[in-house]
Motif scaffolding. Structure first.
Motif, PDB file in Angstrom:
ATOM      1  N   ASP A 291      47.624  31.557  56.775  1.00  0.00           N
ATOM      2  CA  ASP A 291      46.560  31.176  57.697  1.00  0.00           C
ATOM      3  C   ASP A 291      45.229  31.798  57.300  1.00  0.00           C
ATOM      4  N   GLU A 292      45.256  33.019  56.797  1.00  0.00           N
ATOM      5  CA  GLU A 292      44.018  33.652  56.348  1.00  0.00           C
ATOM      6  C   GLU A 292      43.471  32.947  55.111  1.00  0.00           C
ATOM      7  N   ARG A 293      44.356  32.558  54.207  1.00  0.00           N
ATOM      8  CA  ARG A 293      43.903  31.817  53.023  1.00  0.00           C
ATOM      9  C   ARG A 293      43.310  30.459  53.412  1.00  0.00           C
TER      10      ARG A 293
ATOM     11  N   ALA B  16      39.425  29.301  52.765  1.00  0.00           N
ATOM     12  CA  ALA B  16      39.094  28.052  52.078  1.00  0.00           C
ATOM     13  C   ALA B  16      38.206  27.171  52.946  1.00  0.00           C
ATOM     14  N   ALA B  17      38.481  27.155  54.237  1.00  0.00           N
ATOM     15  CA  ALA B  17      37.656  26.358  55.149  1.00  0.00           C
ATOM     16  C   ALA B  17      36.224  26.887  55.192  1.00  0.00           C
ATOM     17  N   ARG B  18      36.088  28.199  55.324  1.00  0.00           N
ATOM     18  CA  ARG B  18      34.746  28.777  55.373  1.00  0.00           C
ATOM     19  C   ARG B  18      34.002  28.541  54.061  1.00  0.00           C
ATOM     20  N   ALA B  19      34.720  28.626  52.930  1.00  0.00           N
ATOM     21  CA  ALA B  19      34.090  28.382  51.633  1.00  0.00           C
ATOM     22  C   ALA B  19      33.579  26.950  51.520  1.00  0.00           C
TER      23      ALA B  19
ATOM     24  N   ALA C 221      50.128  24.855  46.784  1.00  0.00           N
ATOM     25  CA  ALA C 221      49.389  25.097  45.541  1.00  0.00           C
ATOM     26  C   ALA C 221      47.996  24.497  45.523  1.00  0.00           C
ATOM     27  N   ASP C 222      47.700  23.583  46.445  1.00  0.00           N
ATOM     28  CA  ASP C 222      46.419  22.872  46.328  1.00  0.00           C
ATOM     29  C   ASP C 222      45.697  22.661  47.656  1.00  0.00           C
ATOM     30  N   PHE C 223      46.038  23.448  48.674  1.00  0.00           N
ATOM     31  CA  PHE C 223      45.394  23.175  49.959  1.00  0.00           C
ATOM     32  C   PHE C 223      43.904  23.530  49.958  1.00  0.00           C
ATOM     33  N   ALA C 224      43.472  24.466  49.119  1.00  0.00           N
ATOM     34  CA  ALA C 224      42.045  24.797  49.076  1.00  0.00           C
ATOM     35  C   ALA C 224      41.236  23.600  48.593  1.00  0.00           C
ATOM     36  N   GLU C 225      41.732  22.923  47.546  1.00  0.00           N
ATOM     37  CA  GLU C 225      41.051  21.725  47.053  1.00  0.00           C
ATOM     38  C   GLU C 225      41.070  20.613  48.101  1.00  0.00           C
TER      39      GLU C 225
ATOM     40  N   ALA D   7      55.716  28.752  51.106  1.00  0.00           N
ATOM     41  CA  ALA D   7      54.782  29.873  51.196  1.00  0.00           C
ATOM     42  C   ALA D   7      54.864  30.539  52.562  1.00  0.00           C
ATOM     43  N   ILE D   8      55.299  29.787  53.565  1.00  0.00           N
ATOM     44  CA  ILE D   8      55.496  30.329  54.916  1.00  0.00           C
ATOM     45  C   ILE D   8      56.966  30.567  55.199  1.00  0.00           C
TER      46      ILE D   8
END
Length: 231
Positions: free
Chosen positions: A17-19, A23-26, A204-208, A222-223
């Motif tokens: 959740d922190e990651r 990513a959302a804030r970025a 592996a790709d949720f930030a993108e 991952a969870i």
């Protein structure tokens, strides 16, 4: 001494959740606008109970038999939303609809009709799965057929088209795949203006995916931790 399994689960959930929030804030987005779906494939129903105790409200399953069995074991749970994210055979449309509140993998008109025919007294949220590869054997509607599927599904009164879903192809950078998906989402919104959901992004790709506008993230091991052995 081994860590307590419940503590380890809570730690993994918090870390992911922190990651997601970072990513959302970025991407200049509000983390609260994202829905994190925990995929519990092959894990026992007891894990869903543990996740619910940690505040998880959205869980996902890939297989109809597993979805049906877990719901039967857990009983009615008003605090959980079940997302079906696997491919759906038309003959299993009734069973999927009986368990899931959201189906992420509507990819053909025949399936839309089967889900509609299986209606009870509820409206089913659906996402249109788009095939981002050149392989017709992969799940998902082709981009060329997406608008027609959206129009057909939108005309079925027991289905509510919420948006699109896709999996980034192997061998392609996720950012480019999800950029194309954002374009396909706009195609659906031309027919269904309030179809604003984009289900994209896994561990592996949720930030993108977030950077490309994803609203729903499908996170598994991952969870949950490693999947148990299964037959």
């Amino acid at each position: 001494m081994d860590a307590d399994p419940a503590d380890a689960l809570a730690d993994r959930l918090s870390e992911v959740d922190e990651r997601i929030a970072q990513a959302a804030r970025a991407a200049g987005r509000d983390p609260a606008a994202l829905t994190r779906i925990v995929v519990t494939k092959f894990h026992p129903a007891s894990l869903v109970d543990e996740l619910a105790a940690l505040g998880v409200r959205d869980v996902g399953e890939n297989r109809q038999q597993e979805l049906t069995a877990k719901i039967a074991e857990l009983g009615p749970r008003a605090d959980l939303t079940w997302h079906f994210i696997g491919q759906v055979q038309t003959k299993k449309a009734r069973a999927v609809r009986a368990g899931a509140s959201v189906v992420h993998s509507l990819d053909r008109i025949r399936l839309a009709d089967a889900l509609d025919a299986a209606a009870d007294d509820t409206v089913l949220d659906v996402l249109l799965q788009v095939n981002l590869t050149d392989d017709p054997a992969r799940g998902g509607v082709t981009p060329a057929d997406l608008a027609a599927l959206a129009e057909h599904a939108a005309g079925l009164t027991t289905l509510r088209v919420r948006g699109v879903m896709a999996v980034a192809p192997l061998g392609e950078h996720p950012a480019s795949a999800f950029a194309r998906l954002a374009g396909h989402a706009a195609t659906v919104r031309a027919t269904v203006p309030d179809a604003t959901w984009i289900s994209a992004g896994m561990t592996a790709d949720f930030a993108e995916a977030i950077a490309a506008g994803a609203t729903h993230l499908r996170i598994g091991s991952a969870i949950t931790g490693p999947r148990p052995l299964h037959g």
